[in-house]
Enzyme design. Structure first.
Site, PDB file in Angstrom:
ATOM      1  N   ASP A   1     -15.092  -7.078 -40.227  1.00 19.13           N
ATOM      2  CA  ASP A   1     -14.341  -5.863 -39.907  1.00 19.13           C
ATOM      3  C   ASP A   1     -13.314  -6.154 -38.816  1.00 19.13           C
ATOM      4  O   ASP A   1     -12.131  -5.860 -38.962  1.00 19.13           O
ATOM      5  CB  ASP A   1     -15.293  -4.751 -39.438  1.00 19.13           C
TER       6      ASP A   1
ATOM      7  N   GLU B   1     -15.625 -11.181 -46.430  1.00 18.53           N
ATOM      8  CA  GLU B   1     -14.310 -10.792 -46.947  1.00 18.53           C
ATOM      9  C   GLU B   1     -13.182 -11.683 -46.421  1.00 18.53           C
ATOM     10  O   GLU B   1     -12.397 -12.235 -47.176  1.00 18.53           O
ATOM     11  CB  GLU B   1     -14.043  -9.330 -46.560  1.00 18.53           C
TER      12      GLU B   1
END
Ligand code: TRH
Length: 351
Positions: A20, A248
């Site tokens: 994040d 990610e």
């Protein structure tokens, strides 16, 4: 609107790990340095920025506490990964006098619904506000992937020998395969270490974000490294013949690195992540000769199975050429920051 810079607030809550903050940091940097936006990163835990960002990058960007954020007439408010701006901030957004774009930057997925959901608008049930959903993705119908403008220049300037020396990596051996390994704790690493130790040719496994001492077994040398800055981590991915990545952001960086990669997807409840993994593999590894060992290896790595290194290693040339082809395809589409800026300027009615 005058020619003043666009003011943008990016909100980020750190759930766990570093994806994040990693993505938000990259985006904040790009909007500020490439597009001249005035960016504030509002984050609940900025500790990872200590190692992830260089001191000069940190000095150039405003980072503040998520919970104390006050609305200061931002033109663009980005909530990363479904985090929600504090209530008082939201209330102030709703009574602003200036135009405003409010976006949710979503997680990356190769699933087909992403392209139909990208850019969708949702009206707030009570307030005069519309939130848009911005989905990163792998094709032109999605929001694209983060890729900095200076990426190619940095890569051209990359000197593997200097990097190895700076990181204190052992001297290269002949026929050595260099592998970086960044995974979750549940990955079947021991199976892999055993296979690598028994390999006919030397293997150097580099473990970023690991404090253990270096060790050696058979033909395998394992060299832990501390967490590298994001820029140095790119260099590690360029150095290696094969990169194990996760989550990610490292996953995207390995795709830009154009070297063979193995991805461990972030685990979700009810194995929802395995559907996402298959969607990606359908894009990334076209069905054909040689794809089965690669898919099997990805599946075993993600399900705590027994990854068959011998079979995988035989297909490394195939996966390497596929990695290059894949990056070429991705490069045809605009990058995420460019798409996001275009989207916001259109909503703000700025040319
Ligand atoms: O840390 P992650 O597992 O993050 C995950 C995923 O993003 C997941 O989708 C999300 O839901 C979860 O966090 C909360 O893996 P990821 O995404 O690769 O993030 C790691 C970041 O750390 C990335 O920006 C790369 C960076 N990095 C470095 O800069 N230096 C390093 O040495 C290493 C190993 C990573």
């Amino acid at each position: 609107m005058s020619t003043r810079p666009i003011r943008c607030d990016i909100f980020c809550t750190v759930i766990d790990n570093f994806g994040d903050v990693g993505v938000c940091w990259r985006l904040a940097q790009e909007l500020a340095t490439e597009f001249g936006w005035q960016v504030r990163l509002l984050i609940d835990d900025a500790s990872a920025l200590e190692w992830l960002a260089s001191p000069s990058q940190r000095a150039a960007l405003s980072v503040s506490d998520f919970h104390r954020a006050e609305y200061e007439n931002a033109d663009v408010v980005i909530e990363a990964f479904a985090c929600e701006v504090p209530q008082a901030f939201l209330a102030a957004m709703a009574v602003r006098e200036m135009p405003l774009v409010w976006l949710n930057l979503e997680y990356l997925s190769a699933e087909s619904w992403v392209t139909t959901s990208h850019g969708l608008a949702s009206k707030h049930p009570r307030l005069l506000l519309i939130k848009y959903f911005f989905f990163p993705g792998f094709d032109a119908k999605s929001g694209g992937l983060i890729r900095e403008r200076d990426y190619d220049t940095r890569r051209l300037d990359f000197d593997a020998t200097v990097f190895r020396k700076r990181c204190g990596l052992p001297v290269a051996m002949q026929n050595e395969t260099v592998i970086s390994l960044f995974s979750y704790a549940n990955a079947p690493r021991d199976t892999l270490y055993a296979a690598w130790a028994a390999s006919a040719t030397p293997i150097l496994a580099i473990l970023p974000g690991n404090k253990d001492a270096p060790w050696q077994r058979g033909n395998l040398r394992v060299h832990p490294l501390p967490f590298l800055s994001q820029r140095e981590y790119d260099e590690l991915l360029w150095l290696c013949d094969l990169n194990f990545v996760r989550g990610e952001d490292s996953f995207v960086r390995a795709q830009w690195a154009e070297n063979a990669m193995v991805w461990q997807i972030y685990p979700q409840e009810n194995d929802a992540h395995l559907v996402k993994l298959e969607s990606f593999l359908d894009y990334y590894l076209p069905v054909g000769a040689g794809d089965t060992p690669l898919r099997d290896f990805y599946r075993a790595w993600n399900t705590q199975g027994i990854p068959d290194w011998q079979a995988f290693a035989k297909q490394l040339p195939l996966i390497n050429s596929q990695a290059k082809h894949w990056a070429d395809t991705l490069r045809q589409h605009p990058d995420l920051a460019t798409n996001l800026v275009d989207f916001c300027l259109t909503q703000l009615k700025i040319d």
